[in-house]
Design an enzyme around this catalytic site. Structure first.
Site: not given
Ligand code: C5P
Length: 295
Positions: A17, A144
């Protein structure tokens, strides 16, 4: 649930993406950030093969030394989440990931793989869960992952998991170029001070431009607030943007938490020329096309 002694095997593409725009609205109580971002699937993909047979355990082979080949890989987590929800046991599962999407690049490679595993197991075990259910399972895996279940052109809000289908981006070429350094998404989010963001994308204007099928207006409005937050270790990001625009890109923007930069082209010859130019300096350069919703 189907119980069989046969080996079940399936192959599928996991599409990357890009973010056409990315805005960070606020920090939420759970530490995550409330986002407003327009996401688009592109033809750059990993090739996933899943093989299940009677037995136990979930393994992964990424043929890469820098991608976890164990439980830390979110494709493995996806398989666990699926089997738990479907109450399926006694299956030995092996996931093979032929990686083409650069990692830590803002291209959602890991999320694409995890979403693909959910979709594949849903077919392999004939569980017929609706896309909404797979998105719900995806939420447990990463922000995502829900987008990557159906892909296409979507407005993602909240953690990035509240999805709204938008008018599909007009067919065009997207050149992607990743500079030779990586950004940690959590570290970048930790640098965000929502009150101090000076420039934001015009998300409503972008939605309208998509609805009108006005690619020029989309390209002009593309913006990612992380561009002002990412530490500028060198001039790569700006250099790539300039090279894309010089080669005839209608617009250029950093995707996700970077550091990859994308350029939008309505002309294949110009896109190919940008690709050839950037490839001389950056090995992670790709000439891609938009992909419509696939589930
Ligand atoms: O959910 P994912 O593991 O992809 O997100 C990685 C990190 O990015 C999370 O641990 C968080 O610190 C940050 N994040 C965030 N807000 C979001 C998506 C991700 O703070 N909407």
């Amino acid at each position: 649930m189907i119980i069989t002694d046969k080996v079940i095997c399936k192959q599928m593409k996991a599409f990357a993406k890009v973010n056409i725009s990315l805005d960070i609205i606020s920090k939420m109580d759970d530490g995550y950030h409330y986002l407003k971002t327009i996401m688009q699937s592109v033809s750059l993909c990993d090739d996933i093969t899943v093989r299940c047979e009677k037995g136990e355990g979930i393994t992964v082979d990424t043929r890469s030394s820098y991608i976890p080949g164990d439980e830390r890989n979110i494709a493995v987590k996806a398989a666990h989440v699926f089997f738990d929800y479907a109450n399926i046991r006694d299956y030995k599962t092996h996931i093979e990931i032929d990686k083409h999407i650069p990692v830590c690049a803002g291209l959602g490679g890991g999320s694409a793989d995890a979403a693909c595993v959910l979709r594949m197991l849903n077919v392999m075990f004939d569980t017929r869960f609706e896309a909404e259910i797979l998105e719900k399972l995806g939420r447990e895996i990463g922000a995502d992952v829900p987008f990557c279940i159906r892909g296409g052109t979507k407005l993602a809000q909240g953690r990035g998991d509240i999805l709204q289908s938008l008018h599909p981006l007009k067919d065009c070429q997207i050149v992607i170029c990743k500079p030779p350094f990586s950004c940690s998404t959590p570290e970048l989010f930790a640098r965000v001070n929502c009150g101090k963001i000076k420039k934001r994308p015009d998300t409503d204007g972008l939605c309208k431009a998509l609805e009108d099928g006005d690619l020029k207006s989309v390209a002009r409005r593309m913006y990612n607030v992380f561009e002002d937050i990412i530490p500028r270790k060198n001039t790569d990001i700006d250099d790539i943007k300039a090279a894309l625009l010089d080669s005839g890109a209608m617009g250029a923007v950093m995707t996700g938490s970077g550091p990859s930069v994308i350029g939008l082209f309505d002309d294949r010859a110009h896109a190919k020329c940008a690709y050839d130019t950037l490839l001389k300096s950056y090995e992670d350069t790709f000439l891609t096309e938009t992909i419509k919703e696939y589930l």
